[in-house]
Design an enzyme around this catalytic site. Structure first.
Site, short mmCIF file in Angstrom:
data_model
loop_
_atom_site.label_atom_id
_atom_site.label_comp_id
_atom_site.label_asym_id
_atom_site.label_seq_id
_atom_site.Cartn_x
_atom_site.Cartn_y
_atom_site.Cartn_z
N ARG A 174 6.90 1.30 -9.74
CA ARG A 174 5.66 0.93 -10.43
C ARG A 174 4.78 2.12 -10.80
O ARG A 174 4.34 2.24 -11.94
CB ARG A 174 4.82 0.01 -9.52
CG ARG A 174 5.27 -1.42 -9.55
CD ARG A 174 4.34 -2.27 -8.70
NE ARG A 174 4.89 -3.61 -8.57
CZ ARG A 174 4.31 -4.58 -7.89
NH1 ARG A 174 3.19 -4.36 -7.27
NH2 ARG A 174 4.86 -5.78 -7.82
N LEU A 223 1.08 -11.65 -0.01
CA LEU A 223 1.00 -13.03 0.51
C LEU A 223 1.40 -13.04 1.98
O LEU A 223 0.80 -13.71 2.81
CB LEU A 223 1.92 -13.95 -0.29
CG LEU A 223 1.57 -14.19 -1.77
CD1 LEU A 223 2.61 -15.09 -2.42
CD2 LEU A 223 0.19 -14.80 -1.92
N HIS A 266 -0.64 -1.82 -11.79
CA HIS A 266 0.62 -2.49 -12.09
C HIS A 266 1.07 -2.14 -13.51
O HIS A 266 0.28 -2.24 -14.45
CB HIS A 266 0.44 -4.00 -11.94
CG HIS A 266 1.73 -4.73 -11.78
ND1 HIS A 266 2.62 -4.87 -12.82
CD2 HIS A 266 2.29 -5.34 -10.71
CE1 HIS A 266 3.67 -5.55 -12.38
NE2 HIS A 266 3.51 -5.83 -11.11
N SER A 326 5.51 -10.34 -14.94
CA SER A 326 6.35 -9.95 -13.80
C SER A 326 7.17 -8.70 -14.12
O SER A 326 7.73 -8.56 -15.21
CB SER A 326 7.28 -11.09 -13.43
OG SER A 326 8.18 -10.64 -12.46
#
Lengths: 214, 244, 639
Positions: C331, C442, C267, C285
């Site tokens: 990313r 998730l 990340h 974030s």
């Protein structure tokens, strides 16, 4: 049923209700005591007599005694449970910011209780005939007591402690009853502060006036 | 920085614990408190001594594992942070730091700074849920929720279950923890269905586990790393009265 | 020799799951009561699976190493959870979500699984809402969404920056409900030490009670692993410091194949390492790049404070290299570009391993208030960690290991190559191919646990109803416990000088340097040698104080690091073997002239499935060919 009556929240609820009743009673008591400042003993004695004999007041008196007993016994019960909830304490005392006087409720409460015992010995038990004295002339009893400096000191200290007790008790009772509001809770806190100053001050003024100026 | 640490050491639940003094040199102000503890443990292991046991996991302030009582403050002297986020720059060269485990009857010490917080799980098991099976849910948007209520429910729901509220309370009361869960569900229509049973069950369990009573001192709110509000406790009280 | 069968149902893509459900075998309620299932891990997938299986009536035993199931690292997911609800009327659909995922994964995921993940996403949102997850809402009372991770629709449901926490607590509450009912039994502070396989089927696990040190045997008709990813192989990562691969690795050594181990997402925007004792890198974030500009000084080793470096001496390298996308490059591109600058000596901060993310211009233009309303909580978090105020000086950021797309190989039913052993959530190689899209972890974890596994597991258990409760005194349990004990004893008996963490840190450094954001054959081969050397040193100079029969955190760490040494070798081997660049796997030898990833679909459109061949023997590579019936493989282009 036991679970409901003796749950932590129910016990607190009873404490709060009893406490609020006592909070309502105090101004009534103060207003009668103010008559002690009159040079004429008659109005005070009449008021005292009325309070002692009027049937409706009799009923309220029973509730009052109950409220006092419940408030004291529940208070001690809760406090013992609270102590038991932390059998081993910290070496460094808790420094977390809290409402300061809330930490000493059991002690301020205990001193108020001490005073109540003296107070009852002086007046209530006379009326019941348990202690010697003239139940027809509480004005005279009060005046002679306030002339004793030691009595005054105890009286004043106890009322300062009562003020501290009331300051937290007043707003805490609302929180316990579930009454917490964005706008009204700050108002309750201000009222609590005023109340906690005015009531003890009123009683104190009476005793000091009699002691020093009568 | 040079620091003197006074750390509670206790072999297991039954052992009698005591404070042990450690001296730390070269503590960088950029370390977190737990990294300072890591450095101490590295030193201890290299000397073939038992390292200090403490709970920790995510190290970003969200899992709720860590919790040390530092110089009289749960999670240390900085408000709004967990121990893992407590930076050493808040301490000064030469400081003596006392580190104790959470103290409460329902949180017995397991070893050193680790306490057993399963009491919190037991309270949640008693009623901290909404009874809907997987597959039984209606379309998500068929239950509208007022934005204000949803936001408030969220503010209560962010409790991380670390136990700092209990640790800070002079009565070791768990009311803030319980009230946060009760509030989250009380504010949502989905949760109202079981509201009465939930609050009864959770309060009953809380009492049974031996937590103290709330005396509205506000220590819990001040110590909470997630700033859960005292208004939740008033709501819990309300919900409890409504349940009877 | 293992034969892979992905068991993809026949029929058109959009009908596969429906027709599977219609034909899958069932277990009647009376029989479910007689069947035991073990679930290891209580994150989003584990807790949701355990509670759903409990709701169905199975006897479930759940294990986690934390003190409470609520602490699993799903709790730390920030951004949100995707679903194809199309509440915004912006043209979203199950197909579009599926397509975004398959393309985002750089065409290295299994089509049928990805489509199913997209399909159940809506049910996941319905369920979370019903069990009281306080998702953000609009003024009309309906659910709000936001756009995320560069897709063109707004499909991400969120609860501020704590969506993972709220979803996990939702799963935790359903788990609690089943615990109260008695269908689920919870075993916290337990570490799985081994899998027990009897007659080729997963029949139980060996655990260590982390408080007493007791070694325990637990049997069941099926075992479900929901043990998360292995990102902490880099030591510093966005994961919880105790996250580990041990359970999955033990299963692997008992016959469960490991797929695509080299697919690890790095990340780009994390708080960089500030000191040598740092244990963790916290994610910031990536939405910050909407207003922040990334730069480094033009002069090598410029040590002036950021605000003293004048405009003309700043190199806004993303804007320079990618004028079209600028600071909003994907990313992997952003991560690699940061690494390139730092490797060249332009990095900032004490370590030189950081770049600036500067909000000065945005604050000047939009005002401090506007920036505060968008990123206030993130700025606050940054300040808590670093003590520096991003309103006054630029943030320092650096990439960090984050999510592992690789994991245990599973078929369409989420079963590994060991019958009766399932892997769900991040622990399987799953639906994300070579790169995961934001807000889809998730979604996948909860989908696996709530809606997929509780259906597919019946297909296996239907044949198990006549199998009585599995006894734990069989030779297989005996043997598994014995070997677990021996291994612990071995770790303790080394009595060397160094801590497990110090080895972990050095292993992490090797992995990061040679098998991180970019890889090349030479580096990978060197890494393999280094890892082997370090492993040798580990087994001769480790020190674990204390005993097995007590709470011993050093022993826990040592066991996990020992497994990481083995996994590291496989991860590197897989990276060497995959001679192409795809998604997060960037091989320097395989890039386009302008530095973009160069995929090789002809030779590498497969899942690399590694079989354990025994101690000291090389792993056996199996290939699951990826067939794309519905989509066409295209180049991912951002220019």
């Amino acid at each position: 049923m036991n679970k409901i009556l003796f749950s932590s929240i129910s016990k607190k609820f009873v404490m709060a209700l009893a406490g609020l009743f006592l909070i309502v009673f105090l101004p009534v008591h103060l207003s009668i005591n103010l008559m002690l400042l009159k040079p004429d003993p008659e109005p005070f004695n009449r008021a005292a007599h009325f309070m002692a004999t009027f049937p409706l007041v009799k009923i309220v008196e029973v509730i009052l005694i109950l409220a006092i007993l419940v408030h004291i016994s529940w208070g001690i019960y809760l406090q013992i449970q609270n102590w038991l909830a932390r059998p081993q304490g910290y070496v460094v005392k808790i420094k977390t910011r809290t409402s300061f006087f809330s930490r000493f409720m059991i002690w301020t409460g205990a001193s108020v209780l001490t005073f109540l015992i003296i107070h009852f010995t002086n007046f209530y038990f006379i009326r019941l005939g348990l202690v010697e004295g003239n139940p027809e002339n509480f004005y005279g009893v009060a005046h002679s007591l306030f002339k004793i400096p030691a009595y005054n000191y105890i009286y004043l200290v106890c009322f300062i402690l009562l003020g501290l007790h009331l300051y937290h008790a007043f707003s805490s009772a609302f929180q316990t009853l579930g009454l917490n509001h964005r706008l009204w809770t700050p108002v309750v806190k201000v009222v609590a502060l005023i109340y906690a100053i005015v009531i003890p001050l009123g009683f104190a003024v009476i005793s000091i006036t009699i002691w020093q100026f009568r | 920085m040079k620091l003197t640490l006074k750390i509670w050491r206790q072999k297991d639940a039954r052992a009698k614990g005591s404070f042990v003094t450690y001296h730390m040199d070269n503590v960088s102000p950029e370390m977190s408190f737990l990294e300072m503890m890591d450095a101490l443990n590295k030193k201890l292991v290299e000397e073939d001594k038992d390292p200090v046991a403490f709970d920790h996991d995510c190290r970003e302030g969200i899992c709720g594992s860590c919790g040390m009582y530092i110089n009289g403050h749960p999670h240390g002297p900085v408000p709004g942070v967990t121990t893992c986020h407590l930076s050493m720059r808040y301490f000064n060269d030469g400081d003596t730091i006392w580190v104790e485990p959470w103290r409460a009857k329902p949180f017995p010490v397991i070893r050193d700074l680790i306490v057993d917080r399963s009491a919190f799980d037991k309270i949640q098991v008693a009623g901290g849920f909404i009874s809907v099976n997987a597959g039984a849910a209606p379309e998500a948007n068929s239950i509208p929720v007022r934005k204000k209520n949803a936001d408030e429910a969220f503010d209560s729901a962010i409790c991380i279950g670390c136990g700092a509220c209990v640790a800070a309370c002079k009565n070791a009361s768990a009311m803030l923890f319980v009230s946060a869960k009760i509030s989250q569900f009380a504010l949502l229509p989905q949760g109202r269905v079981e509201a009465k049973d939930r609050v009864r069950a959770m309060v009953e369990k809380m009492d049974e586990l031996g937590f103290g009573n709330c005396s509205n001192t506000g220590a819990c709110e001040a110590a909470c790393p997630k700033k859960i509000k005292l208004t939740n406790i008033a709501r819990l009280n309300r919900e409890y009265y409504k349940a009877y | 020799m293992i034969r892979l069968n992905s068991k993809i149902p026949d029929g058109p893509l959009a009908r596969k799951w429906t027709s599977y459900k219609a034909s899958v075998k069932l277990v009647n309620p009376a029989n479910k009561k007689k069947i035991d299932i073990i679930v290891v891990g209580t994150g989003l997938s584990g807790a949701s699976a355990a509670s759903s299986l409990g709701e169905l009536g199975y006897n479930v035993k759940v294990f986690c190493y934390q003190d409470s199931p609520r602490r699993a690292h799903s709790v730390a997911a920030q951004g949100g959870i995707n679903a194809a609800k199309n509440y915004q009327n912006d043209g979203d659909s199950v197909y579009r979500l599926f397509y975004d995922m398959i393309k985002g994964g750089d065409f290295r995921a299994r089509e049928a699984n990805v489509y199913r993940a997209a399909e159940v996403s809506n049910q996941v949102i319905d369920h979370f809402t019903a069990i009281g997850v306080p998702f953000a809402r609009d003024y009309g009372g309906t659910l709000d969404t936001r756009s995320f991770g560069g897709v063109q629709v707004s499909r991400t449901f969120y609860a501020k920056g704590q969506t993972g926490q709220q979803c996990l607590l939702g799963c935790y509450s359903s788990l609690n409900r089943q615990i109260k009912k008695g269908t689920v039994k919870m075993f916290p502070r337990r570490e799985m030490l081994d899998l027990v396989v009897i007659d080729g089927r997963a029949r139980g696990i060996i655990t260590r009670n982390l408080v007493t040190g007791e070694i325990e045997r637990h049997s069941a008709h099926a075992v479900v692993l929901a043990t998360g990813g292995y990102g902490t192989i880099y030591y510093l990562s966005t994961l919880a410091v105790n996250s580990n691969a041990s359970a999955a690795w033990k299963a692997h050594k008992k016959g469960a194949c490991f797929a695509n181990p080299s697919f690890v997402q790095i990340h780009p925007t994390c708080v960089p390492q500030l000191n040598e004792f740092q244990s963790k890198l916290t994610l910031m974030s990536e939405s910050l790049r909407n207003d922040g500009r990334v730069w480094v000084p033009r002069t090598k080793g410029d040590k002036r404070p950021a605000n003293d470096i004048p405009e003309e001496e700043r190199d806004y390298y993303l804007e320079r290299r990618y004028p079209a996308y600028g600071n909003l490059v994907p990313r992997d591109v952003g991560s690699r570009a940061a690494k390139e600058r730092c490797d060249a000596g332009y990095g900032v901060g004490d370590t030189g391993l950081a770049v600036y993310l500067d909000f000065r211009d945005a604050i000047n233009k939009q005002g401090k208030k506007a920036i505060e309303s968008k990123y206030g909580n993130l700025f606050e978090l940054y300040k808590t960690i670093t003590g520096k105020d991003p309103y006054e000086e630029p943030m320092m950021i650096y990439p960090a290991g984050h999510y592992t797309m690789g994991g245990l190989w599973v078929d369409y039913e989420l079963m590994t190559t060991i019958p009766g052993l399932y892997a769900i959530g991040e622990s399987n190689f799953s639906d994300h191919g070579a790169n995961r899209l934001g807000a889809s972890s998730l979604m996948q974890a909860a989908g696996d646990g709530y809606f997929i596994l509780p259906v597919t597991i019946n297909n296996y258990l239907a044949d198990q109803i006549r199998v009585p409760k599995i006894p734990t005194d069989s030779p297989e349990f005996e043997e598994a416990e014995k070997s677990a004990r021996e291994r612990l004893a071995k770790l303790i008996s080394i009595k060397g000088k160094q801590t497990a963490s110090s080895f972990h840190k050095r292993l992490g450094k090797i992995m990061w340097d040679y098998c991180g954001m970019t890889r090349n054959e030479e580096g990978l081969k060197k890494a393999l040698v280094l890892v082997k050397e370090l492993k040798k040193e580990f087994w001769s100079d480790l020190n674990v104080p204390g005993t097995i029969n007590e709470l011993n955190q050093e022993l826990e760490k040592a066991g996990r690091v020992a497994d990481y040494f083995e996994l590291a070798e496989l991860l590197i081997t897989d990276a060497i073997e995959r001679k192409e660049s795809c998604g997060a796997h960037f091989r320097e030898e395989y890039q386009t002239p302008d530095g973009e990833a160069l995929r090789n679909d002809k030779e590498f459109a497969y899942v690399a499935v590694w079989e354990y061949a025994g101690e000291g023997k090389p792993h056996i590579l199996h290939k699951e060919e990826l067939k794309f019936e519905e989509v066409e493989m295209k180049e991912r282009s951002y220019k």
